[in-house]
Enzyme design. Structure first.
Site, PDB file in Angstrom:
ATOM      1  N   LEU A 155      -4.051   8.147   3.291  1.00  0.00           N
ATOM      2  CA  LEU A 155      -2.935   8.596   2.465  1.00  0.00           C
ATOM      3  C   LEU A 155      -1.987   7.411   2.329  1.00  0.00           C
ATOM      4  O   LEU A 155      -1.749   6.684   3.306  1.00  0.00           O
ATOM      5  CB  LEU A 155      -2.197   9.780   3.101  1.00  0.00           C
ATOM      6  CG  LEU A 155      -2.903  11.142   3.092  1.00  0.00           C
ATOM      7  CD1 LEU A 155      -2.028  12.180   3.803  1.00  0.00           C
ATOM      8  CD2 LEU A 155      -3.204  11.599   1.681  1.00  0.00           C
ATOM      9  N   ASP A 156      -1.454   7.196   1.135  1.00  0.00           N
ATOM     10  CA  ASP A 156      -0.502   6.117   0.934  1.00  0.00           C
ATOM     11  C   ASP A 156       0.666   6.233   1.902  1.00  0.00           C
ATOM     12  O   ASP A 156       0.975   7.320   2.396  1.00  0.00           O
ATOM     13  CB  ASP A 156       0.040   6.130  -0.496  1.00  0.00           C
ATOM     14  CG  ASP A 156      -1.056   5.917  -1.535  1.00  0.00           C
ATOM     15  OD1 ASP A 156      -2.120   5.400  -1.155  1.00  0.00           O
ATOM     16  OD2 ASP A 156      -0.832   6.270  -2.699  1.00  0.00           O
ATOM     17  N   ARG A 157       1.344   5.130   2.119  1.00  0.00           N
ATOM     18  CA  ARG A 157       2.478   5.103   3.052  1.00  0.00           C
ATOM     19  C   ARG A 157       3.517   6.161   2.708  1.00  0.00           C
ATOM     20  O   ARG A 157       4.077   6.812   3.593  1.00  0.00           O
ATOM     21  CB  ARG A 157       3.115   3.708   3.026  1.00  0.00           C
ATOM     22  CG  ARG A 157       4.308   3.556   3.967  1.00  0.00           C
ATOM     23  CD  ARG A 157       4.740   2.104   4.043  1.00  0.00           C
ATOM     24  NE  ARG A 157       5.917   1.955   4.874  1.00  0.00           N
ATOM     25  CZ  ARG A 157       7.092   1.492   4.450  1.00  0.00           C
ATOM     26  NH1 ARG A 157       7.231   1.137   3.191  1.00  0.00           N
ATOM     27  NH2 ARG A 157       8.104   1.371   5.270  1.00  0.00           N
ATOM     28  N   HIS A 239      -4.928   5.530  -4.856  1.00  0.00           N
ATOM     29  CA  HIS A 239      -3.699   5.827  -5.627  1.00  0.00           C
ATOM     30  C   HIS A 239      -3.999   6.626  -6.885  1.00  0.00           C
ATOM     31  O   HIS A 239      -3.286   6.508  -7.893  1.00  0.00           O
ATOM     32  CB  HIS A 239      -2.993   4.528  -6.010  1.00  0.00           C
ATOM     33  CG  HIS A 239      -2.822   3.550  -4.892  1.00  0.00           C
ATOM     34  ND1 HIS A 239      -2.013   3.795  -3.803  1.00  0.00           N
ATOM     35  CD2 HIS A 239      -3.381   2.318  -4.675  1.00  0.00           C
ATOM     36  CE1 HIS A 239      -2.057   2.759  -2.979  1.00  0.00           C
ATOM     37  NE2 HIS A 239      -2.882   1.862  -3.472  1.00  0.00           N
TER      38      HIS A 239
END
Length: 290
Positions: A155-157, A239
């Protein structure tokens, strides 16, 4: 893809028209009063058949977290692995959990399988180690268990929500390989309201620099706020949600994964975690949810 009025009661969702409800009916052993403390009452579950019987040596090595089965075969072939003090070089050799297995003269133990569900918070990176010294998901669960677990996918930051961590490489591969196309549902907050025409484009499919993509299901969270969207996809490309909306001129202000392969956040607050129970692990292995 869920159809209207299709009701799921296992850690899933219910959809009625454009209304989405992520329920918490799946029973869990998690201690919701403990944020980061070790949950002593939790047991680590194994889903391996005949776990007390003999297993192939390469599988034993892989289960220990030492390496993959393919690399284990190479180690065996070169004589680096010993069973009860005797080098093993034959493929297919079976061992018992009571056997003394060593690699380069160091004892190897087959770990219990651990399955941990984290509600990932914002400003936290999905990695086992960050050279920049940022907060990682491993920092949040460092007191959870002695076994070496790792995130399943990324999962993205700044993306929050459902994240599974485990030391079960076989299950991890099954959940993340593009061939299996596991369902993911996101709650998206946009910088401005999205009109019905753009929702229709996302549903039919759009073209990005790395290929076409479409939403398997998409709708407003509620009819009064056009900036909040629920979107269901099966792609695991990097993303991908942010890029889908950006391609149409929108900016994703906030992104929360509320569903992954049959798992939801239950009642976990941001940063909280719990262990999956036997039923939940079995559901993942049986691929009950796409």
């Amino acid at each position: 893809m869920l159809k209207k009025n299709d009701t799921r009661d296992h850690l899933g969702k219910e959809k009625y028209g454009n209304k989405w409800n992520y329920n918490n009916q799946g029973k869990s052993d998690c201690n919701l009063n403990s944020k980061y403390n070790f949950q002593k009452k939790i047991k680590y579950y194994k889903v391996e058949p005949n776990s007390n019987g003999p297993i192939r040596l390469n599988r034993y090595l892989a289960n220990s977290g030492l390496c993959s089965r393919r690399k284990a075969d190479k180690y065996i072939q070169t004589g680096l692995v010993k069973k009860n003090g005797i080098p093993v070089t034959e493929f297919g050799t079976r061992v018992n959990r009571t056997d003394n297995i060593t690699f380069c003269n160091s004892l190897v133990r087959s770990e219990h399988k651990v399955y941990l569900l984290l509600n990932k918070p914002k400003n936290c990176v999905t990695t086992t180690n960050d050279p920049q010294g940022r907060l990682t998901v491993m920092d949040l669960i460092k007191t959870a268990c002695k076994e070496q677990i790792f995130p399943v996918g990324r999962l993205d930051r700044n993306t929050t929500g459902v994240l599974l961590l485990t030391n079960d490489g076989k299950l991890s591969a099954k959940l993340t390989h593009p061939r299996h196309m596991k369902k993911k549902i996101y709650h998206v907050w946009l910088n401005r309201g999205i009109d019905a025409a753009d929702i229709k484009k996302l549903s039919k499919g759009i073209q990005l620099e790395d290929g076409g993509i479409w939403a398997d299901d998409i709708s407003y969270v509620n009819d009064k706020d056009k900036t909040q969207i629920n979107i269901e996809i099966h792609s695991g490309r990097n993303h991908i949600i942010r890029r889908m909306f950006e391609s149409l001129g929108y900016h994703v202000v906030k992104l929360d994964r509320v569903y992954f392969a049959g798992l939801t956040k239950k009642k976990l607050k941001k940063g909280q975690w719990c262990f999956l129970n036997d039923r939940e692990v079995s559901m993942l292995y049986m691929e009950k949810f796409s």
